[in-house]
Design an enzyme around this catalytic site. Sequence first.
Site, PDB file in Angstrom:
ATOM      1  N   SER A  96       7.135 -12.908  -2.594  1.00  0.00           N
ATOM      2  CA  SER A  96       6.769 -14.154  -3.248  1.00  0.00           C
ATOM      3  C   SER A  96       7.898 -15.185  -3.186  1.00  0.00           C
ATOM      4  O   SER A  96       8.300 -15.620  -2.117  1.00  0.00           O
ATOM      5  CB  SER A  96       6.337 -13.858  -4.681  1.00  0.00           C
ATOM      6  OG  SER A  96       5.722 -14.965  -5.282  1.00  0.00           O
ATOM      7  N   ASP A 231       5.302 -21.568  -2.799  1.00  0.00           N
ATOM      8  CA  ASP A 231       6.342 -20.545  -2.724  1.00  0.00           C
ATOM      9  C   ASP A 231       6.141 -19.752  -1.438  1.00  0.00           C
ATOM     10  O   ASP A 231       5.283 -20.081  -0.617  1.00  0.00           O
ATOM     11  CB  ASP A 231       6.338 -19.652  -3.963  1.00  0.00           C
ATOM     12  CG  ASP A 231       5.084 -18.804  -4.078  1.00  0.00           C
ATOM     13  OD1 ASP A 231       4.043 -19.208  -3.514  1.00  0.00           O
ATOM     14  OD2 ASP A 231       5.124 -17.744  -4.732  1.00  0.00           O
ATOM     15  N   ASP A 233       4.836 -16.950  -0.406  1.00  0.00           N
ATOM     16  CA  ASP A 233       3.547 -16.404   0.019  1.00  0.00           C
ATOM     17  C   ASP A 233       2.384 -17.308  -0.364  1.00  0.00           C
ATOM     18  O   ASP A 233       1.227 -16.932  -0.207  1.00  0.00           O
ATOM     19  CB  ASP A 233       3.341 -14.996  -0.535  1.00  0.00           C
ATOM     20  CG  ASP A 233       3.150 -14.949  -2.040  1.00  0.00           C
ATOM     21  OD1 ASP A 233       3.624 -15.883  -2.732  1.00  0.00           O
ATOM     22  OD2 ASP A 233       2.535 -13.992  -2.534  1.00  0.00           O
ATOM     23  N   ASP A 235       1.015 -18.335  -3.112  1.00  0.00           N
ATOM     24  CA  ASP A 235       0.048 -18.068  -4.182  1.00  0.00           C
ATOM     25  C   ASP A 235       0.335 -18.928  -5.412  1.00  0.00           C
ATOM     26  O   ASP A 235      -0.370 -18.829  -6.415  1.00  0.00           O
ATOM     27  CB  ASP A 235      -0.001 -16.587  -4.550  1.00  0.00           C
ATOM     28  CG  ASP A 235       1.277 -16.070  -5.198  1.00  0.00           C
ATOM     29  OD1 ASP A 235       2.298 -16.800  -5.190  1.00  0.00           O
ATOM     30  OD2 ASP A 235       1.267 -14.925  -5.703  1.00  0.00           O
TER      31      ASP A 235
END
Length: 438
Positions: A96, A231, A233, A235
């Site tokens: 993340s 960010d 990834d 999400d």
Amino acid sequence: MSLKFGTDGVRGVAFEELTPELVYGLGRAAARVLGTDEPYYVGRDTRVSGPALQEALASGLIAEGARVVDLGVIPTPGVASVCASRNAPGAVLSASHNPYQDNGVKFFARGGVKLTDDVEEKLEAQLPDLVGAPGAAQQETDEAAAPAYERELLASLEGRRLDGLSVVLDCANGAASAIAPRVFEAAGARVRVLNNAPTGVNINDGCGSTHPEALQAEVVATGADVGLAFDGDADRVLAVDANGNLVDGDHILAVCAVDRHDRGRLEDDTLVVTVLANMGLRMAMEQRGVRVVETQVGDRYILEAMADGRWVLGGEQSGHIIHRDLATTGDGMLAGLQLLDVVARTGTPLADLASVMTRMPQVMINVGGVDRARLDDTPAVWAAVDKESAELGSSGRVLLRKSGTEPIVRVMVEASTEAQANEIAGRIAAVVEAELRL
């Protein structure tokens, strides 16, 4: 050797804590617990450790008889989308917003939903006996998956366009780097892109949602309408208004909740947030007739509450925004599209929309080197909390939280002024340190 699931999968320093041998065992455990009837769709972000750890995970899955489909570099919600559309399980290699040295594994059960606590406990119990050396993994590929996800994102606009809006995207040198520019351009926005040249070691490095300063400056310098920072990834998302002001997850939720409420598309007129949501958000929602439901920290707990109540909007201050009627998990690009849709549809600048809530000063102090396990049973700490809470009255609040992984107690205070919040947080932190010192 073992791994513990946190609120968002497992994470660790790649090749030191999160070794290929452990990830291989995790793949075997997942296949045994989640089954092998359907192929596993597996993607990753742009970390240099991603390909090797993905191969280790695939090797473990295949060793137990599963098929594995490699989705390549794709946002975490993209994997969830594929799993939802194909009613299959999946996994993402990502840490993340963490630096590139870290990596992690997030699983989705069939249908693209996050694992429940009991399923994660079963995986943890299986893992110690399955750790081993991974072999070569014969993964399949699916070139249609990413384009299908992009089409799903665009479909969330229900035929509307973002024509006339100028947006700067900060892709954090992560999984959104290729997809986000295509999606927002296809929606009609004029797009300028920052940090979309991943090298494997520059993900989240001074950029993205954890470091939006360059995005703020670029929005002002170019006269853009909005900036969006993802960010690693993708999400989560934070926004920037035309004046360069940061619009955090609480403000994004406020804008979207009011818009959905006004259009009759906010189920039960309910918004789901965590205990860390700013009091200003709660006050703004109360004024607009929107009920706020609280959960513990973590988007998985928001998702569980939303599923139980059949509510459609929830999220976190950090930028995890969940439109449950449009996706099975938090999605930064989807949230960004929905936010820009409100701007375009209403013709109202983001700064004006975000003014629906006024953020109360919020201070967080992490008290380290303490025995967090004794927090609940230490009267002196709670006497200090009660005293300070009485002083604040309805104009603020105090929240104490134990870290799930470190010897830390987090002291959060909201008050009418930054100075008051700092003073109260400092006094409580001193009591926590004195009473719980290791």
